[in-house]
Design an enzyme around this catalytic site. Structure first.
Site, PDB file in Angstrom:
ATOM      1  CD  GLU A  94      -2.485  -1.371   0.071  1.00 24.05           C
ATOM      2  OE1 GLU A  94      -3.207   0.003  -0.074  1.00 24.05           O
ATOM      3  OE2 GLU A  94      -3.215  -2.572  -0.085  1.00 24.05           O
ATOM      4  CB  SER A 355     -28.437 -27.419  54.224  1.00 23.73           C
ATOM      5  OG  SER A 355     -29.753 -28.139  54.501  1.00 23.73           O
TER       6      SER A 355
END
Ligand code: ZN
Ligand code: ZN
Length: 782
Positions: A94, A355
């Site tokens: 690029e 419990s």
């Protein structure tokens, strides 16, 4: 006289003597600078990129992601995620001079302009990476005017950002077709991996797609993509950008990628983190992908079996005890099970704990010096102002040790101990451990809280158990890697935590799953189960040195199931998880802390031995805290030679008596023994000719409950039950209603009476020694 020279002034000289073109260039540059400053003021640069929030696991892998505000998959790269191969490929392709130009490349622009004008063909090579970023940030139609604006934006970008930052912006914004932008989203959605791990072929693939993102669609045009990719690979070969062998391998690498959905691991957790840390593009959590996947798999398979019992949901939380980090978070066994509300987060759901709070109550009692593991408590019917707790299996066990009461999860002793410790004190303890419902309405709770009569979350319970694994220190959970170690609270002493650990490790207990004894892979863990009232919630929470794992099983619909219980519905999954994530743990077991000692106690009471205590055992205790009162399981009674009568100091005859030891049972235990016809050694009746009025050990009226209002159906002629607990030597009691004699009965026997009218009643019970107790109730007829 020397010649006068003009004063030296370089600029003056430049303007005056240099060639005109140089002067015009200078003016032009000044003008451009001025223009830049003005434009920069008028059109400030705005880089406000909406990223897709990404949730990462502890190893950095993306486990979940959400669409950005503008509905894009645009995931922000972390600086260390930029793959050097990708970076090199992008720059070569690029913008070779990216690190050398100021944002625009004048030579490239001139060349492109010449090409446009003289050969009438469009070349895109003139755009630098910076200009491409400008175009991605400010998308515009391609006109010459916009091109100029783009150049200005490029200069602006270069002004405000470093080259690496600009490159990162580029890599975050390049389009990959559809709503995918940036190399991270592309790597994750196309290759299911981090950009760090891309191969050369994959990296080059990602550099070519942005040229034609709409026609080079991964999964649809893979052959064309490979063509392009290989064209560029050959270019890199010619440029000697990468080792020849790497490029040759890359040329042969097949492209089988296709677009997949964004990962959706731990959806409840991810959504929670997304909500909690909004606006963070990368949320780096402590979740362990490995542990999470194992837990998900185990829970999913496990629930396939429970489905046939009409049990459909489960939730699991795994905390690392050393780091306090969440390693697995399973809000429900199947997020996609819409029929059974799979989207509900069971870790945060408010449920009844059954419990599961008992271990903390006993630990609290240890810390208050009230009890030790071998202390003996009665497990017999009790009545607290109308509240009559029952054991899970409906039976009673008489005298039991605290260790046995906890290991077998007896309800009656737990209620008794809560009464001893105090509801308020225990609620305070749970508040310290950040129980949200305790903070909200802890003052409305009663004794039933220890049997599940309160609201908790799996998350809170699991963290509370983690405190047992951490010498009694509670600490909040660590969600993010950056979270520092947070404030810890010492909610239990190391000693009491250790004593509870030892009890919860026992294997001879009823909450071992039915087939577990045959299993060779029983993990070494401490654990506790729970089943809520109505069998709506099954709990099993376990820990060793490394992990605390909380498991909840039930139905989000709230539907109870007769088969549902902590032992058979939740514990097998808990064991599976420990065996999978920490098989044969190498961390060893908890060491006995320095703050507890070992002492000899009487097995009949758990108290330090007295001269008459024959049955002695060892017990842990907390020196300086635990009660040191000596055992009184027997007491000396003066009886007649034939042992028919007992004497007190007032009626002791001069001769003909002996001293004898008798059991010193609690009155409620005697009632229980009488009711169950369990024989015990009775103290002889008191000397009938004794005239002394005794004050101590008066009968305790257990029914009706003092101060209560009783609503009765008059037509049904309902009766009230009268009952009292009496001292061992008492043989007979006398009942009075409003001072009118009702009946005489043997001690500890029940009597019934039918109230005739509404109002206040005085109920009195007198024993055969003249000791009397009064109690007042109100009766109302419906
Ligand atoms: Zn004793
Ligand atoms: Zn007497």
């Amino acid at each position: 006289m020397p010649t006068q020279h003009p004063r030296y002034n370089p600029s003056h000289r430049l303007l005056k003597y240099s060639k005109p073109w140089l002067r015009y260039t200078l003016y032009l540059m000044l003008l451009l600078c001025l223009a830049f400053v003005t434009l920069n003021y008028l059109y400030p640069l705005k880089v406000n990129i909406p990223y897709s929030p990404v949730i990462t696991a502890s190893d950095g892998s993306v486990i979940n992601a959400f669409l950005s505000r503008d509905d894009k998959w645009r995931m922000q790269l972390e600086p260390d995620e930029i793959n050097p191969v990708l970076k090199k490929a992008v720059l070569l392709k690029e913008d070779k001079y990216f690190y050398y130009h100021p944002g625009i490349n004048p030579f490239a622009i001139t060349r492109a302009l010449a090409n446009n004008i003289f050969q009438n063909k469009k070349t895109s090579g003139a755009s630098t990476i910076t200009m491409q970023v400008a175009r991605l940030l400010y998308p515009q139609q391609r006109t010459y005017a916009n091109k100029l604006m783009e150049m200005f934006r490029a200069l602006q970008l270069e002004w405000y950002y470093s080259k690496d930052e600009i490159l990162q912006l580029y890599l975050n914004l390049v389009p990959f077709g559809g709503n995918i932008e940036g190399v991270k989203a592309a790597s994750v959605l196309y290759f299911q991996q981090s950009p760090k791990q891309l191969s050369l072929a994959q990296a080059v693939t990602l550099t070519v797609i942005p040229n034609k993102p709409s026609s080079l669609r991964i999964g649809e045009q893979n052959e064309r993509i490979v063509e392009f990719r290989n064209k560029w690979l050959r270019y890199y070969l010619a440029q000697q950008a990468f080792p020849v062998s790497d490029i040759e391998d890359a040329l042969l690498e097949p492209l089988e990628a296709r677009r997949l959905d964004a990962p959706k691991v731990a959806p409840h957790f991810a959504y929670r983190m997304y909500r909690r840390y909004k606006n963070q593009p990368i949320i780096k959590t402590t979740l362990s992908l490995q542990v999470q996947e194992k837990v998900e798999q185990l829970a999913y398979n496990y629930m396939q079996r429970l489905r046939y019992q009409n049990i459909h949901n489960a939730a699991v939380l795994v905390i690392n005890n050393q780091t306090k980090a969440v390693e697995a978070y399973l809000g429900s066994a199947d997020f996609n099970d819409f029929a059974h509300h799979g989207q509900v987060d069971g870790i945060r759901a408010v449920r009844s704990p059954g419990s599961t709070l008992k271990p903390f109550l006993y630990a609290t009692a240890f810390d208050k010096g009230l009890l030790t593991p071998k202390a003996v408590i009665t497990d017999v019917p009790v009545d607290y102002a109308g509240y009559r707790p029952q054991n899970y299996f409906g039976n009673y066990n008489g005298n039991v040790t605290i260790a046995h009461a906890l290991a077998t999860s007896l309800n009656v002793p737990a209620v008794k101990v809560l009464d001893l410790v105090g509801v308020d004190a225990f609620v305070q303890k749970l508040k310290q451990a950040e129980f949200s419902e305790m903070k909200r309405k802890g003052n409305q709770l009663g004794l039933s809280l220890i049997l599940g009569g309160c609201d908790v979350k799996l998350e809170e319970l699991t963290l509370l158990y983690a405190a047992l694994a951490n010498q009694g220190r509670y600490s909040p959970v660590k969600w993010l890697q950056q979270d520092s170690t947070q404030q810890e609270a010492q909610i239990l002493s190391p000693g009491s935590a250790f004593m509870v650990n030892q009890i919860l490790t026992q294997l001879t207990r009823p909450d071992l799953p039915h087939n577990a004894h045959n299993s060779p892979n029983l993990p070494k863990i401490a654990w506790k189960t729970g089943t809520s009232y109505g069998r709506k919630d099954a709990w099993s929470i376990g820990y060793n040195k490394k992990y605390t794992v909380g498991v909840w099983v039930g139905n989000f619909s709230g539907e109870g199931v007769p088969e549902l219980n902590g032992t058979d519905s939740a514990t097998p999954l808990l064991f599976d998880i420990f065996n999978s994530i920490d098989y044969n743990s190498t961390d060893g077991w908890f060491q006995q802390p320095k703050d507890i000692g070992l002492r000899v106690v009487c097995a009949e009471s758990g108290s330090p031995v007295n001269s008459f205590c024959k049955n002695q055992v060892l017990d842990n205790f907390i020196p300086g805290i635990s009660s040191t009162q000596k055992c009184s399981h027997l007491k000396n009674i003066t009886v007649s030679g034939d042992k028919r009568y007992s004497y007190c100091t007032s009626c002791l005859p001069p001769t003909g008596f002996v001293q004898q030891l008798y059991p010193n049972h609690a009155p409620e235990l005697l009632t229980f023994y009488d009711a169950e016809r369990i024989p015990y050694q009775q103290i002889p009746a008191h000397n009938p000719s004794c005239r002394r009025i005794f004050k101590e050990h008066a009968p305790v009226i257990t029914s009706p409950a003092a101060g209560m209002e009783y609503l009765l159906e008059q037509e049904e002629r309902q009766q009230l039950m009268l009952h009292s607990n009496t001292h061992n030597e008492v043989k007979q009691v006398y009942w009075y209603i409003n001072d009118k004699f009702l009946r005489a009965t043997p001690a500890n026997e029940k009597v019934f009476f039918e109230p005739q009218k509404s109002g206040r009643y005085k109920i009195s019970c007198t024993d055969d020694r003249g000791r009397n107790t009064d109690s007042y109730i109100t009766v109302r007829f419906l």
